[in-house]
Design a protein around this motif. Structure first.
Motif, short mmCIF file in Angstrom:
data_model
loop_
_atom_site.label_atom_id
_atom_site.label_comp_id
_atom_site.label_asym_id
_atom_site.label_seq_id
_atom_site.Cartn_x
_atom_site.Cartn_y
_atom_site.Cartn_z
N ASP A 1 29.41 3.40 45.11
CA ASP A 1 28.51 2.99 44.04
C ASP A 1 27.65 1.82 44.50
N ALA A 2 26.77 2.06 45.42
CA ALA A 2 25.97 1.00 46.02
C ALA A 2 24.96 0.41 45.04
N PRO B 1 28.50 3.18 37.89
CA PRO B 1 29.51 4.19 38.24
C PRO B 1 28.91 5.60 38.25
N HIS B 2 29.34 6.38 39.20
CA HIS B 2 28.93 7.79 39.31
C HIS B 2 30.19 8.62 39.52
N PRO B 3 30.98 8.85 38.49
CA PRO B 3 32.25 9.54 38.71
C PRO B 3 32.11 10.98 39.20
N ARG C 1 31.43 3.19 30.44
CA ARG C 1 32.37 2.70 31.43
C ARG C 1 33.12 3.88 32.04
N ALA C 2 33.18 3.90 33.34
CA ALA C 2 33.88 4.97 34.04
C ALA C 2 35.36 4.61 34.16
N PRO C 3 36.22 5.61 34.25
CA PRO C 3 37.63 5.32 34.48
C PRO C 3 37.83 4.58 35.80
#
Length: 110
Positions: free
Chosen positions: A25-26, A30-32, A14-16
């Motif tokens: 983020d299509a 998530p791609h932080p 899980r990303a922040p």
């Protein structure tokens, strides 16, 4: 027995909350890192472009444009979705124009 036919998914990281940008983020994941690089490229490009409009800010335009230009290439290399790539291209072009105007007005040194 329905529980035997269900496949278990591996635990997803899980990303922040600040890294979750639904527009970038299509693919739903998530791609932080990629989002941060895309936003940084865009921001540096816009600032370099705006500084390039003023001859007195040629040093800032040149340096921020150069950093945004090369950082944008790396960001484009690691990007994961199409919206990230679009933001990268806008930032790279703005950085290039900013560094070009900064060099025209006086270059990298005061």
């Amino acid at each position: 027995m329905p529980q035997t036919t269900q496949t278990t998914r591996p635990a997803q990281r899980r990303a922040p909350k600040f890294a979750r940008l639904p527009l970038l983020d299509a693919d739903g994941r998530p791609h932080p890192l990629e989002n941060g690089l895309s936003i940084a490229t865009f921001t540096l490009g816009v600032i370099a472009f705006l500084c390039g409009l003023f001859p007195g800010a040629h040093v800032a335009a040149a340096w921020l444009g150069a950093i945004g230009f090369w950082g944008g290439f790396y960001s484009q290399y690691v990007s994961a979705t199409t919206p990230e790539r679009a933001l990268n291209i806008i930032g790279i072009v703005a950085s290039f124009v900013g560094v070009a105007m900064g060099i025209y007005h006086g270059g990298f040194l005061p």
